[in-house]
Motif scaffolding. Structure first.
Motif, PDB file in Angstrom:
ATOM      1  N   SER A  16     -19.761  32.827   8.686  1.00  0.00           N
ATOM      2  CA  SER A  16     -20.275  31.693   7.905  1.00  0.00           C
ATOM      3  C   SER A  16     -19.483  30.410   8.064  1.00  0.00           C
ATOM      4  N   ALA A  17     -18.259  30.488   8.598  1.00  0.00           N
ATOM      5  CA  ALA A  17     -17.440  29.279   8.758  1.00  0.00           C
ATOM      6  C   ALA A  17     -18.176  28.259   9.625  1.00  0.00           C
ATOM      7  N   ASN A  18     -18.026  26.990   9.273  1.00  0.00           N
ATOM      8  CA  ASN A  18     -18.675  25.879   9.973  1.00  0.00           C
ATOM      9  C   ASN A  18     -20.183  25.815   9.739  1.00  0.00           C
ATOM     10  N   ILE A  19     -20.713  26.716   8.897  1.00  0.00           N
ATOM     11  CA  ILE A  19     -22.152  26.700   8.600  1.00  0.00           C
ATOM     12  C   ILE A  19     -22.394  26.509   7.109  1.00  0.00           C
ATOM     13  N   LEU A  20     -21.834  27.406   6.291  1.00  0.00           N
ATOM     14  CA  LEU A  20     -22.055  27.343   4.847  1.00  0.00           C
ATOM     15  C   LEU A  20     -21.109  26.347   4.185  1.00  0.00           C
ATOM     16  N   LEU A  21     -21.649  25.530   3.302  1.00  0.00           N
ATOM     17  CA  LEU A  21     -20.864  24.607   2.486  1.00  0.00           C
ATOM     18  C   LEU A  21     -20.938  25.078   1.050  1.00  0.00           C
ATOM     19  N   GLU A  22     -19.813  25.037   0.333  1.00  0.00           N
ATOM     20  CA  GLU A  22     -19.780  25.581  -1.025  1.00  0.00           C
ATOM     21  C   GLU A  22     -19.748  24.491  -2.087  1.00  0.00           C
ATOM     22  N   ASN A  23     -18.634  23.782  -2.224  1.00  0.00           N
ATOM     23  CA  ASN A  23     -18.430  22.850  -3.339  1.00  0.00           C
ATOM     24  C   ASN A  23     -18.290  21.419  -2.840  1.00  0.00           C
ATOM     25  N   TYR A  24     -18.945  20.494  -3.538  1.00  0.00           N
ATOM     26  CA  TYR A  24     -18.849  19.069  -3.222  1.00  0.00           C
ATOM     27  C   TYR A  24     -17.498  18.535  -3.675  1.00  0.00           C
ATOM     28  N   ASN A  25     -16.721  17.986  -2.742  1.00  0.00           N
ATOM     29  CA  ASN A  25     -15.374  17.496  -3.026  1.00  0.00           C
ATOM     30  C   ASN A  25     -15.229  16.086  -2.484  1.00  0.00           C
ATOM     31  N   PRO A  26     -15.647  15.055  -3.243  1.00  0.00           N
ATOM     32  CA  PRO A  26     -15.584  13.684  -2.729  1.00  0.00           C
ATOM     33  C   PRO A  26     -14.167  13.224  -2.441  1.00  0.00           C
ATOM     34  N   GLN A  27     -13.164  13.775  -3.185  1.00  0.00           N
ATOM     35  CA  GLN A  27     -11.769  13.372  -2.927  1.00  0.00           C
ATOM     36  C   GLN A  27     -11.338  13.806  -1.522  1.00  0.00           C
ATOM     37  N   LEU A  28     -11.727  15.005  -1.136  1.00  0.00           N
ATOM     38  CA  LEU A  28     -11.371  15.498   0.202  1.00  0.00           C
ATOM     39  C   LEU A  28     -12.074  14.690   1.288  1.00  0.00           C
ATOM     40  N   ILE A  29     -13.334  14.353   1.063  1.00  0.00           N
ATOM     41  CA  ILE A  29     -14.065  13.537   2.037  1.00  0.00           C
ATOM     42  C   ILE A  29     -13.417  12.171   2.175  1.00  0.00           C
ATOM     43  N   THR A  30     -13.033  11.582   1.027  1.00  0.00           N
ATOM     44  CA  THR A  30     -12.385  10.269   1.057  1.00  0.00           C
ATOM     45  C   THR A  30     -11.056  10.341   1.799  1.00  0.00           C
ATOM     46  N   GLU A  31     -10.323  11.440   1.598  1.00  0.00           N
ATOM     47  CA  GLU A  31      -9.048  11.605   2.305  1.00  0.00           C
ATOM     48  C   GLU A  31      -9.272  11.667   3.814  1.00  0.00           C
ATOM     49  N   MET A  32     -10.273  12.421   4.230  1.00  0.00           N
ATOM     50  CA  MET A  32     -10.559  12.510   5.664  1.00  0.00           C
ATOM     51  C   MET A  32     -10.929  11.139   6.232  1.00  0.00           C
ATOM     52  N   LEU A  33     -11.730  10.381   5.483  1.00  0.00           N
ATOM     53  CA  LEU A  33     -12.130   9.051   5.939  1.00  0.00           C
ATOM     54  C   LEU A  33     -10.944   8.110   6.054  1.00  0.00           C
TER      55      LEU A  33
END
Length: 558
Positions: free
Chosen positions: A134-151
């Motif tokens: 399932s890795a790289n396919i299934l998404l579990e929890n929305y984490n805007p802080q993590l997305i912002t960090e990546m950006l």
């Protein structure tokens, strides 16, 4: 004594009937066992976590070299083979990707066993057993802080730009060690970095609207119509013929539609042919934006042109050569075709078995050993019911030289088949039968197979099974006789057509290989060509086709 291993469970798609078990041995070796009672072939893969990024600085390319050496045999085994950062994360985009991942994972279809195990062993280096599938396919929890960090890492300081262009000729100051590529490394100027830090907002760069194509209902509609093994005609009129097949095998919320529009004027003239080709390109381009969301949702679409007709008949004992100069590509190409059979199941079976017997050795001898080129292969070539054997080489060497090497190989292959013992011959037969009877892993694969039969108007839906039955009856004696009749240079019945793609500069067409003492190659002996059988150069291809008799159109098989 306690078992020296740990067991791990694996999360799998809800429609996956296979069983998975993860094991970690005492020596930390990780194993993944997959049980599939429905498979027709087995596969295994071992992944060693190293590659080209671990090459010694002084010996770049070592991993690639080792890869090739693994196929060369050994003493023991001698046989060869920015706008987003302003806007910030959007939850609906995450939810869309989550739904798409759910669909992809839970309705995943089977793939080729070898490809599957290669993918799984690679994933085992990076993910725990539970998440390998399932890795790289299934998404579990929305984490805007993590997305912002990546950006936050997408900054000019973390950016490198590679530009390749002929306009830089004479402006470089470095040369790559192995390939001699001229290049130059330039640091970003302060002015350029500043311009990147403060870009103007482009109104055209924005988040897309919600994707209306993502499905939510995955219930498979049940039908009381009787099931059939192959497609059946459900409507037949002067302007329409419709075929249908009820899926009783894959049972996924998927469907295949194929529509063929037949119009005799499309290829009636060169102007019509070109207009049809341009229309097809423009139509696909027009639908690109609309189709993008559908493609993300797992819906595919294509439009292409097809044409069917009749093949020219080559007379027994003929040998023709057509040459054309193309300077836009670097290598030269030879495509040699031996016309053999028309709409004959038994002869098709013999051709398939001959192809099975020679495919690997043709590659091994002329590519691996004689190193004639990177692209070297043989294949069965079929069109409108006419079948034959084709040998293709893409190389820097003279096409006349390549033609001689193909003939030398054919002479060798004849002796190779002659000397083959019964056990080896039967093993090759069984291998071909297994390939012919191998189940289609995906609905699309089976659909394309049946659609091909329908568009060719042959409707031979059990073709592979029928060929497999014919192969079972073959013996080495008749295969050798068939080979001599249709491929041997001594045969008065052989029909040969060779296409040579050469260069306009004659000097570029005369190159032949040289082998040093350190790189000695035992070449196959050349075949002495019969003066009476030299090839005839085709001066006018259109005129050549016009004067040849034609095979008829194959008749439907149902």
């Amino acid at each position: 004594m306690a078992a020296d291993f740990e067991k791990f469970s694996v999360k799998k798609p809800r429609e996956d009937k296979r069983e998975y078990l993860g094991l970690k041995l005492g020596n930390q070796l990780k194993l993944l066992l997959v049980s599939d009672p429905e498979t027709d072939i087995s596969a295994a893969s071992l992944s060693v976590h190293c590659g080209s990024l671990l090459d010694p600085v002084s010996l770049q390319g070592l991993a690639h070299y080792l890869e090739h050496m693994c196929f060369m045999g050994s003493e023991k085994y001698p046989s060869e083979n920015e706008y987003t950062k302003i806007e910030g994360p959007k939850e609906y985009v995450f939810e869309e990707n989550k739904r798409l991942g759910f669909i992809k994972f839970n309705f995943m279809e089977k793939s080729n066993p070898m490809d599957y195990v290669l993918k799984l062993t690679s994933s085992m280096h990076y993910f725990p057993f539970e998440d390998i599938l399932s890795a790289n396919i299934l998404l579990e929890n929305y984490n805007p802080q993590l997305i912002t960090e990546m950006l936050s890492y997408l900054t000019p300081e973390n950016c490198s730009i590679a530009i390749s262009s002929k306009s830089f000729e004479g402006q470089t100051d470095l040369k790559e060690k192995y390939y001699g590529t001229d290049y130059k490394i330039v640091e970003f100027s302060k002015e350029f970095l500043e311009s990147l830090r403060n870009p103007a907002v482009n109104a055209n760069l924005k988040f897309p609207e919600p994707n209306e194509f993502i499905p939510t209902d995955f219930e498979i509609v049940k039908s009381d119509s009787p099931a059939t093994e192959t497609p059946t005609v459900i409507r037949d009129s002067k302007i329409l013929k419709a075929w249908h097949l009820k899926d009783e095998t894959y049972l996924k919320p998927k469907v295949f539609y194929g529509i063929q529009i037949v119009n005799p004027i499309v290829f009636a003239t060169p102007d019509n042919t070109n207009a049809n080709g341009i229309f097809t390109i423009l139509f696909r381009d027009f639908l690109t934006e609309f189709h993008y969301d559908a493609k993300l949702a797992g819906l595919s679409f294509d439009l292409f042109t097809t044409h069917s007709g009749m093949n020219a008949t080559l007379e027994p004992g003929s040998s023709y050569r057509f040459e054309t100069a193309i300077d836009i590509q670097k290598p030269k190409v030879i495509h040699t075709y031996f016309q053999v059979s028309f709409d004959n199941l038994e002869e098709t079976a013999r051709l398939q078995l001959i192809s099975q017997l020679i495919h690997e050795s043709f590659f091994d001898i002329l590519r691996t050993k004689e190193q004639l080129g990177y692209v070297v292969f043989s294949k069965i070539q079929s069109s409108c019911g006419v079948s034959g054997v084709a040998f293709i080489i893409q190389s820097e060497y003279s096409t006349s030289y390549l033609d001689g090497r193909i003939e030398a190989y054919i002479a060798w292959a004849e002796k190779y088949i002659e000397k083959m013992d019964d056990k080896e011959f039967e093993a090759e037969k069984n291998s071909l039968i297994t390939k012919l009877l191998k189940k289609k892993k995906k609905l699309i694969n089976l659909s394309v197979q049946y659609w091909s039969e329908i568009t060719r108007h042959e409707n031979f839906f059990k073709r592979s099974e029928a060929i497999a039955d014919a192969v079972k009856k073959l013996n080495k004696t008749e295969i050798l006789q068939f080979f001599k009749l249709h491929l041997s240079h001594e045969s008065a019945q052989r029909k040969k057509l060779s296409v040579h793609i050469v260069k306009s500069n004659p000097e570029q067409n005369a190159l032949t290989p040289t082998y040093s003492a350190e790189n000695a190659v035992e070449l196959l002996p050349n075949v002495q060509e019969n003066p009476g059988k030299s090839s005839v150069l085709i001066e006018d291809y259109a005129e050549f086709k016009k004067r040849k008799p034609l095979y008829p159109i194959p008749q439907p098989k149902m």
